[in-house]
Design an enzyme around this catalytic site. Structure first.
Site: not given
Ligand code: GLN
Ligand code: ZN
Length: 767
Positions: A525, A16-17, A494, A120, A704, A442, A615, A651
């Protein structure tokens, strides 16, 4: 002879240079000259490997600092005005600074300048920078990078074959901005500039140029097909041979168009669509080269060379030297070099091929087709045969008990005992949640402490017991904070998960993990997808201990958290010896057991995430329903083995829901949480129009963004949602997991969210 070539090589470097250099440049740790030198070194290296593998032409133009579509936009002078000091003045040479501004955004006197959108690349996990076209878009050659790279490759003594996205696919992938005009109105002007570019390329002594037109494997209307004819008729006169490259599927109803365009060559994807070989060969004009894509550019498995040799020999006899051999698509989507992997068992290693190995396969096949029966070539083909034979019989791949269990799946396994409208009554009695219940998706912040503990554990510096104790502490902390915030349905956070697929894959039999199998996802990325090697089985409970522990800490309901079967599949390298559906069913059974174990452990709410369900859609609409049928069935097998009182959540994020809303409803999850805040609740329209029957939690703020959403902001979004969805069916939550945020942001945002939910609850209950 038979020409061996490639459609493109991964640009990231085997360590990954490229990522490291580009990020160092962004941080000011590398200057431009150093960055340029690093790029040149990588290109040289990659060309060298390809030449050593035995390719006759090396692709040029597959290198990009960020993305190849962005490169093309800069080459053609398609620069949105907001990035230019003088709006009308496109620089004659777009520099790195402007290039990265388009990719990553900028700030100037007026404030933030939004980056170009990213989306995408077909059905891959690669994301390209979306070109922006205005109604009066002008085009002019504005970058010499490609021409310079062609010279570089030639200086290295190699035969360069420049690779460019073709004009129709480029237009198709871009977005009309400002007004809603027909992008095809730009085609004339665009072809003029492509024409100029091709002349400059031809002047460098290039024999062949590859123009990628992957949209020829999509559903196109006549206007676009007509566009192909116009464009390629005009480009016909340029003094260079054009190889028209199609990939990611069958030409299907575009076959007639593609094959009759006046290009000197046509490339087809025989990995995704092997059945098209005969019809293409039958209709191939006598002047045209046919490049067959038989080495999978999108996966990690070795190619069955003997099988292809047998299939292609008759073609070779018919069309002779007009047959070329290549990968199905650019190797951009496959990891770089298998030889870096230290920990694979010897037999498993024999079954794999990354980009470096795939180039060798291409060259061997081309030589064998040309009649080379030297010991080197025969040995290579025999080795491939032996590997396939061993794999077909290997206990690592096949587990009869799992196959029998899949066979025995019956229809009842994918139906809840009672329909939603009856379940909901029982669930309300059991859970006693308030109106507008609050929850999260989550994950909570993956703090430095968490990451440090995981790193220390992996490095053997923490014992397993110490690591688990640390994770439990993190879970306790997350539960405590949620209680303080007074959320209604809590999660464990998590902490113990590095990644939502890898975490489960590591605990399931049938998965394989590479150390260096990175592929580019977007910009700098990269992702390292797990490899589905064989039949999949859950060896023991995967999440129960953590979730049960979290539930002991609180009287509020704790929501168990799992990754769904379809998402596990979509974010892994799939098997090639069975269909995607088979692996998905096996995953579904493994998750079903986990769901039932969670229920037994006293967990009454279980979320099964399926962010990737959209997807997985095939590129052609005609194939959608078949995919959706098995995807929905798999989700239901995973989720339906519970009592009526157990509430199943799911989700999804970043999805256009309109065209798959029926399938989403068919999942029959009691609650779905979705991403909607960025679209100002517009994505909810699909649920409203469809009269979606179950409960919905439309995200009320964008996780985000580092900005803390104000109570006013959340309130207006929630009120909008309440206008579309009945109050009794509405949940209040952020739009995705919070692992990328820090605790201070998270707590402030959630405090605002809970306050608004409480306020509206009172307001609505009073009225
Ligand atoms: N449960 C995951 C989280 O909260 C869901 C992540 C996602 O939707 N990509 O991180
Ligand atoms: Zn999500």
């Amino acid at each position: 002879m038979t020409i061996a070539h490639s459609l493109g090589f991964p640009r990231i470097g085997k360590q990954r240079e490229l990522k490291k250099a580009v990020e160092a440049y962004w941080r000011g740790k590398l200057n431009q000259e150093q960055l340029l030198a690093e790029g040149q070194k990588l290109r040289q290296q990659h060309w060298q490997w390809q030449a050593e593998a035995g390719l006759d032409y090396v692709p040029v133009g597959d290198f990009a600092w960020y993305d190849q579509v962005l490169n093309l936009s800069c080459t053609l002078g398609v620069i949105p005005e907001r990035f230019l000091a003088d709006a009308k003045q496109i620089p004659s040479e777009v520099g790195l600074e402007l290039y990265f501004k388009m990719a990553r955004g900028d700030t100037n006197e007026q404030g933030e300048v939004a980056a170009c959108e990213m989306t995408k690349w077909f059905d891959t996990n690669y994301h390209y920078i979306v070109p922006e076209f205005t109604e009066n878009q002008s085009f002019a050659i504005s970058s010499s990078q490609l021409l310079e790279e062609i010279k570089e490759a030639a200086q290295q003594g190699l035969k360069p074959k420049p690779v460019l996205l073709g004009p129709l696919s480029y237009l198709w992938l871009g977005k009309a901005k400002g007004s809603d005009f027909n992008k095809l109105s730009l085609l004339d002007e665009l072809i003029r500039v492509y024409g100029e570019l091709l002349v400059k390329i031809a002047d460098l002594g290039v024999e062949w140029i590859q123009l990628d037109e992957p949209i020829l494997t999509l559903d196109l209307d006549n206007e676009w097909r007509q566009g192909f004819e116009t464009a390629y008729n005009r480009l016909q006169s340029t003094p260079v041979n054009i190889l028209l490259a199609t990939y990611f599927g069958a030409l299907g109803d575009n076959l007639g168009t593609a094959i009759n365009l006046p290009t000197e060559g046509l490339h087809i994807d025989l990995v995704r669509a092997p059945e098209q070989l005969t019809s293409v060969v039958d209709r191939l004009p006598a002047y045209k080269v046919l490049s067959v894509g038989v080495v999978n550019g999108r996966n990690v498995w070795r190619t069955d060379l003997q099988q292809w040799l047998e299939r292609l020999q008759p073609v070779k006899q018919r069309i002779g030297d007009r047959l070329w051999v290549g990968p199905s698509c650019s190797l951009l989507h496959s990891p770089v070099d298998l030889n870096q992997e230290q920990q694979f068992a010897d037999d498993v290693r024999q079954w794999l091929a990354f980009a470096v190995q795939k180039n060798k396969e291409i060259a061997v096949l081309a030589k064998a087709l040309a009649g080379d029966n030297s010991t080197e070539i025969t040995a290579a083909i025999e080795a491939s045969m032996a590997a396939f034979k061993e794999k077909n019989n290997s206990g690592r791949i096949h587990d009869e008990t799992i196959q029998a269990r899949v066979q025995a799946i019956d229809a009842n396994m994918s139906i809840r005992q009672k329909p939603y409208n009856q379940r909901v009554v029982l669930q309300r009695q059991q859970l006693k949640l308030p109106l507008l219940p609050t929850t999260t998706i989550g994950s909570f912040p993956q703090t430095t402490a968490i990451r440090a503990a995981r790193k220390a554990f992996k490095a053997g510096k923490l014992t397993e017991a110490e690591y688990r104790a640390e994770m439990k502490q993190q879970i306790a902390d997350a539960v405590h904070r949620q209680e303080t915030l007074d959320l209604d349905v809590l999660v464990h956070g998590e902490a113990e998960r590095n990644d939502m697929v890898e975490y489960f894959g590591e605990q399931l039999s049938g998965f394989l993990f590479s150390q260096h199998g990175w592929v580019q996802s977007y910009g700098s990325r990269c992702v390292k997808p797990p490899i589905i090697l064989g039949d999949i089985k859950r060896e023991q409970p995967m999440t129960v201990e953590w979730i049960r522990y979290a539930q002991t800490l609180t009287n509020k309901p704790l929501k168990g958290m799992l990754t769904g079967p379809v998402t596990m599949l979509c974010w892994s390298f799939p098997r090639e010896d069975v269909s995607r559906e088979v692996s998905c069913l096996q995953l579904a059974l493994a998750l079903r057991d986990e769901v039932q174990d969670l229920e037994k452990a006293g967990i009454h709410i279980i979320q099964i995430d399926e962010p990737a369900i959209r997807e997985g859609l095939p590129l052609r609409k005609a194939e959608w329903q078949q995919y959706l049928d098995w995807a929905v069935r798999c989700f239901k097998i995973a989720s339906c083995g519970v009592e009526n009182t157990t509430q199943i959540h799911t989700h999804m994020c970043y999805s256009e829901f309109n065209d798959i809303i029926e399938a989403i409803a068919a999942l029959d999850a009691d609650v779905i949480t979705i991403e909607t805040s960025r679209s100002d609740m517009e994505l909810l329209d699909a649920f409203e129009n469809f009269e979606y029957p179950n409960e919905i939690g439309p995200g009320v703020y964008d996780i985000h963004s580092p900005n803390i959403p104000s109570q006013d902001w959340i309130k207006q979004l929630l009120k909008k949602a309440a206008n579309k969805i009945d109050l009794e069916r509405l949940w209040v939550n952020p739009d995705c997991g919070l692992k990328t945020r820090d605790w201070s942001e998270t707590e402030q945002a959630l405090a605002n969210m809970v306050a608004v939910a409480k306020e509206l609850r009172e307001e609505y209950q009073a009225s």
